[in-house]
Write an enzyme that holds these catalytic residues in place. Structure first.
Site, PDB file in Angstrom:
ATOM      1  N   SER A 132       0.879  -1.075  -0.112  1.00  0.00           N
ATOM      2  CA  SER A 132      -0.050  -0.033   0.010  1.00  0.00           C
ATOM      3  C   SER A 132       0.844   1.245  -0.141  1.00  0.00           C
ATOM      4  O   SER A 132       1.925   1.444  -0.876  1.00  0.00           O
ATOM      5  CB  SER A 132      -0.864   0.001   1.184  1.00  0.00           C
ATOM      6  OG  SER A 132      -2.266   0.847   1.090  1.00  0.00           O
ATOM      7  N   ASP A 156      -0.160  -4.329  -4.182  1.00  0.00           N
ATOM      8  CA  ASP A 156      -1.631  -3.523  -4.269  1.00  0.00           C
ATOM      9  C   ASP A 156      -1.325  -1.866  -4.239  1.00  0.00           C
ATOM     10  O   ASP A 156      -1.760  -1.465  -3.500  1.00  0.00           O
ATOM     11  CB  ASP A 156      -2.563  -3.999  -3.321  1.00  0.00           C
ATOM     12  CG  ASP A 156      -3.904  -3.868  -4.162  1.00  0.00           C
ATOM     13  OD1 ASP A 156      -4.124  -4.170  -5.291  1.00  0.00           O
ATOM     14  OD2 ASP A 156      -4.676  -3.115  -3.423  1.00  0.00           O
ATOM     15  N   HIS A 305      -7.895  -4.775  -1.180  1.00  0.00           N
ATOM     16  CA  HIS A 305      -6.808  -4.311  -0.826  1.00  0.00           C
ATOM     17  C   HIS A 305      -5.955  -4.681   0.133  1.00  0.00           C
ATOM     18  O   HIS A 305      -4.894  -4.550   0.301  1.00  0.00           O
ATOM     19  CB  HIS A 305      -7.043  -2.749  -0.395  1.00  0.00           C
ATOM     20  CG  HIS A 305      -5.654  -1.749  -0.416  1.00  0.00           C
ATOM     21  ND1 HIS A 305      -4.800  -1.922  -1.530  1.00  0.00           N
ATOM     22  CD2 HIS A 305      -5.394  -1.121   0.683  1.00  0.00           C
ATOM     23  CE1 HIS A 305      -3.689  -0.873  -1.124  1.00  0.00           C
ATOM     24  NE2 HIS A 305      -4.000  -0.729   0.153  1.00  0.00           N
TER      25      HIS A 305
END
Length: 358
Positions: A132, A156, A305
């Site tokens: 992230s 991601d 996510h």
């Protein structure tokens, strides 16, 4: 010199954070260009070469995402260290875990913190794992400091501006602020349940609620005490300065410094892992990945996510396989270069020849 650094840091802070009236009423965080990142070092539990040296060539640095903490991934890092026979450093970015709370909170500042850590640890070359926000931080480091990075695994995220994820970030921040405003007593035996109920008001996903709940405590962290969190008021608190981060996160976590990295490429191998139910890596993201990282691959895992928590075994297998393959390829390349250098030695200059035979 220190005054100049402070001015620069404050200028970055004004650009990065959208101030509101509420923000001005908050006790300000210190403004620092760099901070010392807290880290945990994980060594292989079983090594085929005996005790693993602390400064093994090209260790791994594992970087969490927004509201993450290095301790969340202790078992993952131990698994990686043993499977890859490599030291793994799990770090906390500023305003998270055991690392100092300070502004600014943007990707360039986070990158500077990481580079400072690598230099303090005397790490010449590193393999990065970034999830992230940690993914964007890793990508920016690879593009600006390619000499420090051997390879990277990005989980991601993509190297683009992402205004479409702003609602997701707003919900994250609002849920944390809501819990703080509930003023739940630390002596309440049901405080964890009450925090979970408070988070549920904004976040229906139980996995994300569980993730955020790990940041809430009734006592201050042992290794760092924030100057803006009142641990003497008897309430539970997030260990992060959530009211301060709210002013920056929605804008800066979705940003990407397009002009700064225009024309840059990282020529090492990069493995991208994306969640099929996540909006973080879209078609524009795939295009940007190909432009910045020509030697990449993208793997999809059936998750939101929250990849690391929903499918831990799948993402770990992808990371381990990638680094094992990359290590083999890079070692063969280096061996080939050594053979070439031996077969075709660089010609000596006339002065060097004279010195050799004098």
């Amino acid at each position: 010199m220190k005054m100049l650094q402070g001015v620069r840091a404050f200028q970055k802070l004004k650009k990065s954070c959208a101030y509101s009236t509420a923000a001005k009423e908050l006790k300000p965080l210190p403004v620092k260009e760099t901070v010392n990142m807290a880290y945990d070092l994980h060594l292989p539990e079983r090594s085929v070469i005996g005790k693993m040296p602390y400064h093994s060539p090209e260790p791994i640095v594992f970087i969490h995402g927004l509201f993450g903490w290095k301790r969340f991934y202790r078992n993952d890092c131990k698994t990686l260290a043993t499977a890859l026979q490599t030291p793994v450093y799990a770090v906390d970015m500023r305003n998270h875990g055991d690392t100092e709370h300070a502004m600014p909170f943007d990707y360039n500042t986070l990158m500077d913190d990481l580079v400072l850590l690598l230099r303090k640890l005397d790490i010449k070359k590193v393999n990065l794992i970034g999830y992230s926000m940690g993914g964007k931080m890793s990508m920016l480091t690879a593009l600006n400091y390619p000499e420090l990075v051997s390879s990277a695994c990005i989980i991601d995220n993509a190297p683009i501006n992402q205004p479409h994820i702003s609602p997701f970030l707003k919900v994250f921040s609002k849920s944390c602020q809501h819990v703080e405003n509930m003023k739940i007593r630390a002596t309440d035996k049901e405080w964890r349940s009450k925090v979970a109920v408070g988070l549920k008001r904004y976040i229906p996903n139980p996995g994300i609620r569980s993730y955020l709940l790990q940041n809430v405590s009734g006592t201050p962290p042992k290794k760092y005490r924030s100057p803006v969190i009142d641990w003497n008021d008897g309430n539970v608190h997030f260990v992060n300065p959530v009211n301060h981060l709210f002013q920056c996160v929605v804008k800066d976590a979705s940003a990407w410094p397009v002009e700064q990295v225009a024309g840059k490429q990282f020529l090492g191998p990069v493995n991208f892992i994306r969640g099929t139910k996540s909006e973080f890596v879209n078609a524009d993201g795939e295009k940007a990945i190909a432009e910045y990282f020509p030697y990449h691959k993208i793997q999809s895992i059936n998750t939101t996510h929250n990849v690391l928590h929903e499918r831990p075994q799948e993402y770990l297998r992808s990371v381990i396989d990638f680094f094992k393959t990359t290590r083999y390829v890079l070692e063969r390349k280096r061996d080939s270069e050594r053979v070439t250098m031996i077969a075709k030695p660089k010609p000596l200059t006339s002065s060097q020849n004279a010195a050799e035979y004098s």
